[in-house]
Design an enzyme around this catalytic site. Structure first.
Site, PDB file in Angstrom:
ATOM      1  N   SER A 154      25.979  42.118  35.433  1.00 48.01           N
ATOM      2  CA  SER A 154      27.003  42.849  36.177  1.00 48.01           C
ATOM      3  C   SER A 154      28.410  42.677  35.617  1.00 48.01           C
ATOM      4  O   SER A 154      28.677  43.012  34.478  1.00 48.01           O
ATOM      5  CB  SER A 154      26.913  42.433  37.640  1.00 48.01           C
ATOM      6  OG  SER A 154      27.712  43.253  38.427  1.00 48.01           O
ATOM      7  N   ASP A 327      27.855  47.077  34.526  1.00 46.89           N
ATOM      8  CA  ASP A 327      26.673  47.907  34.766  1.00 46.89           C
ATOM      9  C   ASP A 327      26.978  49.120  35.644  1.00 46.89           C
ATOM     10  O   ASP A 327      26.061  49.825  36.076  1.00 46.89           O
ATOM     11  CB  ASP A 327      25.541  47.075  35.372  1.00 46.89           C
ATOM     12  CG  ASP A 327      25.921  46.468  36.707  1.00 46.89           C
ATOM     13  OD1 ASP A 327      27.107  46.144  36.903  1.00 46.89           O
ATOM     14  OD2 ASP A 327      25.041  46.307  37.569  1.00 46.89           O
ATOM     15  N   ASP A 329      28.170  49.610  38.701  1.00 48.71           N
ATOM     16  CA  ASP A 329      27.950  49.774  40.136  1.00 48.71           C
ATOM     17  C   ASP A 329      29.193  49.458  40.965  1.00 48.71           C
ATOM     18  O   ASP A 329      29.277  49.844  42.113  1.00 48.71           O
ATOM     19  CB  ASP A 329      26.727  48.969  40.622  1.00 48.71           C
ATOM     20  CG  ASP A 329      26.834  47.491  40.332  1.00 48.71           C
ATOM     21  OD1 ASP A 329      27.761  47.093  39.600  1.00 48.71           O
ATOM     22  OD2 ASP A 329      25.979  46.731  40.826  1.00 48.71           O
ATOM     23  N   ARG A 330      30.150  48.759  40.363  1.00 51.57           N
ATOM     24  CA  ARG A 330      31.364  48.432  41.133  1.00 51.57           C
ATOM     25  C   ARG A 330      32.529  49.323  40.756  1.00 51.57           C
ATOM     26  O   ARG A 330      32.555  49.892  39.662  1.00 51.57           O
ATOM     27  CB  ARG A 330      31.776  46.990  40.871  1.00 51.57           C
ATOM     28  CG  ARG A 330      30.810  46.028  41.459  1.00 51.57           C
ATOM     29  CD  ARG A 330      31.140  44.645  40.991  1.00 51.57           C
ATOM     30  NE  ARG A 330      30.029  43.792  41.285  1.00 51.57           N
ATOM     31  CZ  ARG A 330      30.071  42.746  42.112  1.00 51.57           C
ATOM     32  NH1 ARG A 330      31.202  42.405  42.675  1.00 51.57           N
ATOM     33  NH2 ARG A 330      28.998  42.046  42.347  1.00 51.57           N
ATOM     34  N   SER A 415      33.381  43.039  47.706  1.00 53.80           N
ATOM     35  CA  SER A 415      33.281  42.693  46.292  1.00 53.80           C
ATOM     36  C   SER A 415      33.217  43.935  45.405  1.00 53.80           C
ATOM     37  O   SER A 415      32.514  43.952  44.416  1.00 53.80           O
ATOM     38  CB  SER A 415      32.065  41.809  46.076  1.00 53.80           C
ATOM     39  OG  SER A 415      30.913  42.417  46.658  1.00 53.80           O
TER      40      SER A 415
HETATM   41  C1  G1P Z   1      28.501  38.731  44.704  1.00 49.54           C
HETATM   42  C2  G1P Z   1      29.272  39.455  45.779  1.00 49.54           C
HETATM   43  C3  G1P Z   1      28.329  40.142  46.728  1.00 49.54           C
HETATM   44  C4  G1P Z   1      27.389  41.017  45.944  1.00 49.54           C
HETATM   45  C5  G1P Z   1      26.710  40.219  44.860  1.00 49.54           C
HETATM   46  C6  G1P Z   1      25.761  41.019  44.010  1.00 49.54           C
HETATM   47  O1  G1P Z   1      27.661  37.769  45.272  1.00 49.54           O
HETATM   48  O2  G1P Z   1      30.124  38.582  46.466  1.00 49.54           O
HETATM   49  O3  G1P Z   1      29.063  40.872  47.658  1.00 49.54           O
HETATM   50  O4  G1P Z   1      26.456  41.607  46.775  1.00 49.54           O
HETATM   51  O5  G1P Z   1      27.684  39.628  44.022  1.00 49.54           O
HETATM   52  O6  G1P Z   1      26.374  41.785  43.049  1.00 49.54           O
HETATM   53  P1  G1P Z   1      28.040  36.222  45.382  1.00 49.54           P
HETATM   54  O7  G1P Z   1      28.426  35.782  44.006  1.00 49.54           O
HETATM   55  O8  G1P Z   1      29.212  36.154  46.303  1.00 49.54           O
HETATM   56  O9  G1P Z   1      26.797  35.598  45.923  1.00 49.54           O
HETATM   57 ZN    ZN Z   2      27.672  45.290  38.671  1.00 51.95          ZN
END
Ligand code: G1P
Ligand code: ZN
Length: 597
Positions: A154, A327, A329-330, A415
């Site tokens: 990601s 990737d 998605d964000r 996030s």
């Molecule tokens: C982080 C983000 C969370 C998201 C996840 C997956 O997880 O905070 O919102 O769903 O990445 O991409 P975390 O590192 O906080 O567990």
């Molecule tokens: Zn991502």
């Protein structure tokens, strides 16, 4: 004709640490490179976790964000899919794949015609190994695949010293649920062998079908190399009003935008959809060539790592800006002069303007959802529009379940993830097209839309402090102590004063979620301290970091009247309290967070 390719069963030893985190297995590239069979074990565990009946003649999608090690890993995935994919009813001892605990285990060589071997009928692989996470979700759903293997870490940096990751998405196109990831993990703990077809060489550069003859297989193994931009673009065409967007972006009174793909996988999608189809000039899409190391940048669209984009927008020339992660998605949404829309506000604004998007005019709106740490801005829209609001743990799989049950249309996480039920992942470009649809309809600036929103609903000030690379034991100890502290009855009556602000604790707990669809309970999802004015402090340990622990502190404070202040100033007293209660600085020797968003 070439002789058929050999399929081997290779002995291996398990690793104890292949439990998938919030979003798959993430490790330093070096871990995958230097620990013998680390990659193979995990891939075999994924294949072995899929029920035999589901595997027969099935389709599996494989894509990645193009980061360093992507191609190597894709090659191995394909070689192992081939070796795991035969409908041959004849037992050939050499080929027997023995993974104890798997339902189809055929380890006893006296079994001859008893079990059909598991079959992966066809693989669909992204051109050059590239497929964004949302496009993977789209392709899985469109091709009715049983799932997909997505190679990405990601938003984490890439390169030989960077991160790599793998996750498995289910047939709904979304991240596998806990039952599946636990199964993968359990298999990985006892794995003794994996099956592979090492001579299989795939050409990732040529679109179309490639077939491979494997020894002792009746049917050839088929891999289809696809350009995932087209099916994804087609999905977007069916959701948004492209004529209106074209008018906004290249018509007579068009606005100027700047989109930064951060050298991640999204560049070709941005180019094709925004530039070629919607008419944006070429220079409005920057960093659009996917690179193995993301150009040495951190492909994380937040205030810190998208700072170049924000700076470049300060002169006010551009009306709208956005950046995406590795990737795709964000997203981060920006207005003229770099005005920042927090992801919590972004999903709330989209919710409030949801009928600017034709898809929702047709499908209606079934429900809204946010992850627990995301600010409660969306709750206010849900309340006003009388639409159901769900509060889930972080991670997209919880949203996917609600969507599959027809209970959720739009959701978001603080996030930088926003999406809807057109697929089962966050979708960065979808969020941008959603915002552009609102701009096309309202013909106002991003800033004015945001201000109007706060005037209507009040404002949830929100920020997140991340403390990276904390010693794991220290972080766990802090969470344990905190949990004990807030569980004490006397804590519920406490007041905290910072300067002239007094916060009275109303409720404190460890967040637990009962899925309304299947009643599964997810415990231990973050410590919450909720104050009487609705302000919240939340503590969580990240489930996605590849090194040490990351402590996240989320701060959320609602103001009905004073809506135009600086968020960091408004939230400073809560931050002081959060650090004091947890003694985080004392425990870690830090004097501030690594990243503030
Ligand atoms: C982080 C983000 C969370 C998201 C996840 C997956 O997880 O905070 O919102 O769903 O990445 O991409 P975390 O590192 O906080 O567990
Ligand atoms: Zn991502």
């Amino acid at each position: 004709m070439d002789s058929p390719l050999r399929v081997l069963t290779v002995p291996t030893s398990p690793y104890p640490d292949q439990r998938p985190g919030t979003n798959g297995l993430r490790r330093k590239v070096r871990v995958f490179q230097t620990r013998r069979n680390y990659l193979h074990n995990f891939i075999q565990s994924i294949f072995s976790s899929i029920d035999l009946r589901d595997r027969q003649g099935s389709t599996v999608v494989v894509g990645g964000d193009g980061r360093f090690f992507n191609q190597t890993a894709i090659e191995v995935v394909v070689q192992m899919a081939a070796a795991n994919g035969v409908s041959d009813p004849v037992c050939v001892n050499l080929l027997n794949l023995c993974v104890h605990g798997a339902t189809w285990c055929v380890c006893s060589h006296t079994h001859t015609h008893m079990y059909p071997r598991p079959q992966v009928g066809r693989l669909i692989v992204g051109h050059h190994g590239l497929m964004s996470t949302p496009a993977s979700s789209c392709v899985i759903r469109k091709s009715k695949a049983i799932g997909g293997i997505i190679l990405t870490a990601s938003r984490h940096p890439a390169g030989p010293d960077g991160d790599f990751g793998m996750k498995f998405n289910s047939a709904n196109g979304g991240p596998a649920n806990d039952a599946v990831t636990n199964k993968i993990y359990q298999i990985s703990r006892t794995i003794e062998e994996f099956a592979i077809c090492p001579g299989l060489r795939l050409d990732l550069t040529t679109l179309g079908k490639q077939t491979f003859d494997l020894e002792n297989k009746f049917k050839p193994f088929t891999v289809e190399i696809v350009d995932s931009v087209e099916p994804y673009a087609n999905l977007m065409r069916n959701i948004f009003d492209f004529a209106a967007l074209k008018e906004l972006l290249s018509g007579e009174n068009h606005i100027k935008i700047r989109l930064d793909a951060m050298h991640g996988v999204l560049g070709p999608y941005v180019k094709r959809i925004l530039c070629e189809e919607l008419g944006c000039p070429a220079n409005s899409a920057i960093n659009c060539v996917p690179m193995e190391n993301f150009g040495g940048q951190h492909p994380d669209p937040n205030l810190l790592y998208a700072a170049d984009l924000i700076d470049s927008m300060r002169d006010g020339e551009c009306d709208f800006g956005a950046a995406f992660d590795g990737d795709g998605d964000r997203n981060i949404i920006l207005g003229r002069h770099g005005v920042f829309v927090t992801p919590s506000d972004s999903v709330a604004v989209i919710a409030d303007n949801i009928f600017c998007i034709p898809y929702f005019q047709h499908s209606g709106v079934r429900g809204f959802a946010r992850s627990m740490p995301t600010s409660a801005a969306l709750d206010r829209v849900a309340k006003a529009t009388k639409i159901e609001l769900y509060e889930t743990p972080p991670g997209w799989k919880f949203f996917g379940n609600l969507m599959d049950a027809g209970r959720l249309s739009l959701c978001g996480e603080e996030s930088f993830g926003t999406s809807a039920d057109h697929l089962r992942e966050r979708d960065g470009l979808w969020a941008v097209l959603a915002w552009l649809s609102i701009l096309a309809y309202r013909r106002q600036s991003v800033e004015d839309i945001l201000k109007d929103h706060w005037l209507k609903y009040g404002r949830n000030y929100f920020t997140r402090y991340d403390y990276d690379n904390i010693d794991i034991d220290t972080a766990c100890e802090m969470m344990e102590d905190l949990e004990l502290l807030i569980a004490d009855k006397s804590f519920a009556k406490q007041r905290f004063a910072v300067e002239d602000k007094i916060y009275k604790v109303e409720k404190a707990d460890n967040f637990e979620y009962t899925d309304p669809v299947d009643s599964t309970i997810s415990r231990n999802q973050g410590l919450r301290i909720i104050f009487s004015d609705g302000s919240r402090i939340i503590y969580r340990l990240s489930g996605t970091c590849s090194d040490g622990a990351t402590v996240r502190i989320y701060l959320d404070s609602y103001e009905k009247e004073h809506i135009f202040q600086d968020a960091q100033v408004v939230l400073a007293p809560l931050a002081t309290i959060a650090v004091k209660i947890s003694q985080l600085h004392l425990r870690t020797g830090r004097n501030g967070p690594s990243v503030i968003t």
